[in-house]
Design a protein around this motif. Structure first.
Motif, PDB file in Angstrom:
ATOM      1  N   ARG A  46      12.598  -7.990 -37.778  1.00  0.00           N
ATOM      2  CA  ARG A  46      12.810  -9.247 -37.043  1.00  0.00           C
ATOM      3  C   ARG A  46      14.140  -9.882 -37.442  1.00  0.00           C
ATOM      4  O   ARG A  46      14.939 -10.285 -36.596  1.00  0.00           O
ATOM      5  N   LYS A  60      21.564  -9.388 -35.240  1.00  0.00           N
ATOM      6  CA  LYS A  60      22.348  -8.689 -34.207  1.00  0.00           C
ATOM      7  C   LYS A  60      22.610  -9.603 -33.008  1.00  0.00           C
ATOM      8  O   LYS A  60      23.671  -9.538 -32.395  1.00  0.00           O
ATOM      9  N   ALA A 110      16.684  -8.461 -38.783  1.00  0.00           N
ATOM     10  CA  ALA A 110      17.811  -7.617 -38.363  1.00  0.00           C
ATOM     11  C   ALA A 110      18.134  -7.833 -36.882  1.00  0.00           C
ATOM     12  O   ALA A 110      19.308  -7.908 -36.498  1.00  0.00           O
ATOM     13  N   VAL A 111      17.102  -7.960 -36.070  1.00  0.00           N
ATOM     14  CA  VAL A 111      17.329  -8.169 -34.629  1.00  0.00           C
ATOM     15  C   VAL A 111      17.998  -9.516 -34.387  1.00  0.00           C
ATOM     16  O   VAL A 111      18.974  -9.616 -33.633  1.00  0.00           O
TER      17      VAL A 111
END
Lengths: 191, 158
Positions: B62, B68, B64-65
């Motif tokens: 989560r 991004k 990491a997303v």
């Protein structure tokens, strides 16, 4: 999803929390590698966020999501040679294919845990041996419980084609499980 | 050889056949041992696959997303939308109005008299003080004007 298209991050976080486990499960069964599945899951949700405006409210969200996920996984596997090699090469002896955590009753007794790992390996081998579309259809059907109609929409195929894909894939898995059980549970079939 | 019903057996087990076809398959299974064996095999396989453990994604996915998403370049329409927010738009519009008013009040503006663009009038404006002196003295003949213009020189000569 319409809120996500309008740039609502909280709506996106809600969608992520609700669906990321399904996408990760699909990606893992598709590529057979834990780390790669995590990366693919991240990429799929970033792609979903960036293309939220393309979503039509007439389509079921999960179907739309799996169309994005399937296309992304298919493209990724086709794009990189190492990924094709990875998905067509059996893991060395003793190496787990993705390190799936064994949970539940199988983890309570060593013999059950071993049986669980062997089953995992057999199914993994079968998944690697089948075509990308068979693997995608089988994964959506068996691990996500999706209806043939929804799988057809996600794969942009006819329901009849999906029926054949799932049938062939199921028989491929059946053969591997038969081989696994050959010494203990002789099975007879034309598959 | 495969029975022509075999292709439908997995869909039959999955409950995905239309009702009419389902009835046909059930009738066929009663008399075809090969198809019965395949149906049993499919049911067994489906049950074994269901025993597999769930893949549990990392809890870091989560974060990491979202990281991004933060790193994505902001598209032009998004930047425009941010500029059009009331918090930015209202003060900006107020400032623009204030600057406009200041220009109207202080600057010449479009209503400025045409005479100011005449070079002769501009010269008159520049020497307005001298003209007032002439008028004060009540001088109007050319000779008197010449005397006044040369008054300084006459004082030096004396």
């Amino acid at each position: 999803m319409l809120k996500v298209a309008a740039g609502d991050r909280r709506a996106f976080a809600w969608l992520f929390d609700r669906y990321h486990a399904s996408v990760a499960r699909f990606a893992f069964r598709f590529v057979g590698d834990r780390e790669r599945a995590e990366e693919l899951t991240q990429d799929i949700f970033v792609k979903l966020y960036r293309n939220a405006k393309a979503y039509q409210p007439t389509a079921r969200f999960k179907t739309f999501l799996f169309r994005v996920a399937t296309n992304h996984c298919l493209n990724e596997v086709r794009r990189g040679e190492y990924r094709v090699a990875h998905t067509s090469t059996e893991a060395p002896d003793g190496e787990e294919t993705g390190g799936v955590e064994m949970a539940g009753p199988d983890g309570d007794r060593p013999d059950q845990a071993l049986a669980g790992r062997e089953l995992e390996r057999a199914v993994g081998d079968a998944l690697r041996s089948m075509s990308d579309r068979e693997r995608a259809a089988f994964t959506m059907c068996r691990f996500e419980g999706m209806a043939y109609r929804d799988i057809a929409e996600a794969l942009e195929a006819s329901e009849s084609a999906v029926k054949s894909l799932i049938h062939r894939a199921t028989l491929a898995v059946a053969r591997r499980i038969e081989e696994l059980q050959a010494g203990t549970v002789p099975a007879r079939s034309r598959a | 050889m495969s029975c022509h019903f075999e292709e439908d057996l997995t869909a039959y087990v999955d409950g995905e056949l239309p009702a009419a076809r389902r009835v046909e398959v059930e009738a066929h299974l009663g008399g075809c041992t090969g198809c019965r064996a395949t149906e049993a095999l499919v049911r067994h396989t489906v049950a074994r696959v269901a025993e597999l453990p769930d893949f549990v994604p990392s809890v870091n996915t989560r974060r990491a997303v979202l990281a991004k998403l933060d790193a994505l370049p902001v598209p032009w329409w998004e930047r425009l939308r941010m500029l059009l927010r009331p918090a930015v738009l209202v003060p900006s519009a107020g400032l623009a109005v204030a600057v406009g008013l200041a220009l109207v009040v202080v600057g010449p503006g479009p209503e400025a008299p045409d005479e100011l663009e005449d070079p002769a009038m501009m010269e008159l404006a520049a020497n307005l003080e001298l003209v007032e002196d002439y008028e004060l003295l009540g001088l109007d003949s050319p000779e008197d004007l010449e005397v006044v213009a040369s008054l300084h020189e006459l004082e030096v000569a004396q």
